[in-house]
Design a protein around this motif. Structure first.
Motif, PDB file in Angstrom:
ATOM      1  N   GLU A  71       0.819  -1.219   0.000  1.00  0.00           N
ATOM      2  CA  GLU A  71       0.000   0.000   0.000  1.00  0.00           C
ATOM      3  C   GLU A  71       0.852   1.267   0.000  1.00  0.00           C
ATOM      4  O   GLU A  71       0.450   2.283  -0.554  1.00  0.00           O
ATOM      5  CB  GLU A  71      -0.936   0.015   1.217  1.00  0.00           C
TER       6      GLU A  71
ATOM      7  N   LYS B 259      -0.411   3.841  -2.937  1.00  0.00           N
ATOM      8  CA  LYS B 259      -1.126   5.092  -2.647  1.00  0.00           C
ATOM      9  C   LYS B 259      -0.579   6.305  -3.402  1.00  0.00           C
ATOM     10  O   LYS B 259      -1.352   7.030  -4.028  1.00  0.00           O
ATOM     11  CB  LYS B 259      -1.158   5.347  -1.144  1.00  0.00           C
TER      12      LYS B 259
ATOM     13  N   GLN C 288      -2.601   8.216  -6.427  1.00  0.00           N
ATOM     14  CA  GLN C 288      -2.885   9.646  -6.324  1.00  0.00           C
ATOM     15  C   GLN C 288      -2.356  10.397  -7.540  1.00  0.00           C
ATOM     16  O   GLN C 288      -3.012  11.298  -8.066  1.00  0.00           O
ATOM     17  CB  GLN C 288      -2.282  10.227  -5.040  1.00  0.00           C
TER      18      GLN C 288
END
Length: 196
Positions: A120, A124, A128
């Motif tokens: 993760e 992430k 984004q």
């Protein structure tokens, strides 16, 4: 003078890590590869990074900053025509790859493919970045179509998929003409959207 040398060492390690991961992938790159490439010792590496993961996160952060500077806050945020912005986005991507001798694909796309399901912490910032890119493309499409930004988000998503697919085809064919012809088709589709 010593601070300058330390900064150079960190940059050298980061640059080598970025290049090695681009060419060999994250799992294919070892800390020893980085040390060999930079002619530095483990102590120097661990002075700046706690692990290979932390070095890779720094690589991701560097890519995010480059995309923010050149694409998100640069090309796609200009007051030029949205059509010119979208075409310039493709030209920027093309020019980055045109100067290479071997085409390893999109550095960010490669990271997404290899690392998103792995951790993760990797996924992430990459998610984004693509989300921010999608929004900027949608904003430019909205200026062309008169539709709301949220109405253009699916089209922007498809454009990103076409760009990444084109870079994947470049990687597998090692033929820059493939990228050029795919981007020409995308530019033509942008023009058609602008005519409506």
């Amino acid at each position: 003078m010593e601070v300058y040398n330390l900064r150079n060492t960190k940059e050298k390690i980061l640059t080598a890590t970025e290049q090695l991961i681009y060419k060999k992938g994250y799992t294919g790159t070892s800390i020893n590869d980085i040390l060999d490439e930079t002619a530095t010792g483990k102590g120097q590496f661990y002075y700046y990074f706690d692990s290979k993961k932390e070095a890779c996160l720094a690589v991701i952060d560097n890519h995010v900053k480059i995309w923010q500077k050149h694409l998100l806050n640069g090309i796609l945020s200009r007051d030029e025509s949205p059509l010119a912005n979208l075409k310039e986005m493709l030209d920027w991507i093309y020019s980055d790859h045109a100067q290479k001798k071997i085409y390893y694909g999109c550095p960010v796309g490669n990271l997404v493919i290899e690392l998103s399901a792995l951790d993760e912490d990797f996924r992430k910032p990459l998610e984004q970045l693509f989300s921010d890119l999608q929004k900027k493309i949608a904003e430019n499409l909205s200026a062309l179509t008169g539709l709301l930004v949220k109405q253009n988000l699916p089209a922007a998503h498809a454009i990103i998929a076409q760009i990444q697919g084109s870079l994947l085809l470049l990687k597998v064919t090692q033929d820059l003409n493939v990228l050029e012809s795919n981007f020409d088709l995308l530019k033509t589709s942008f023009e058609k959207v602008g005519e409506k």
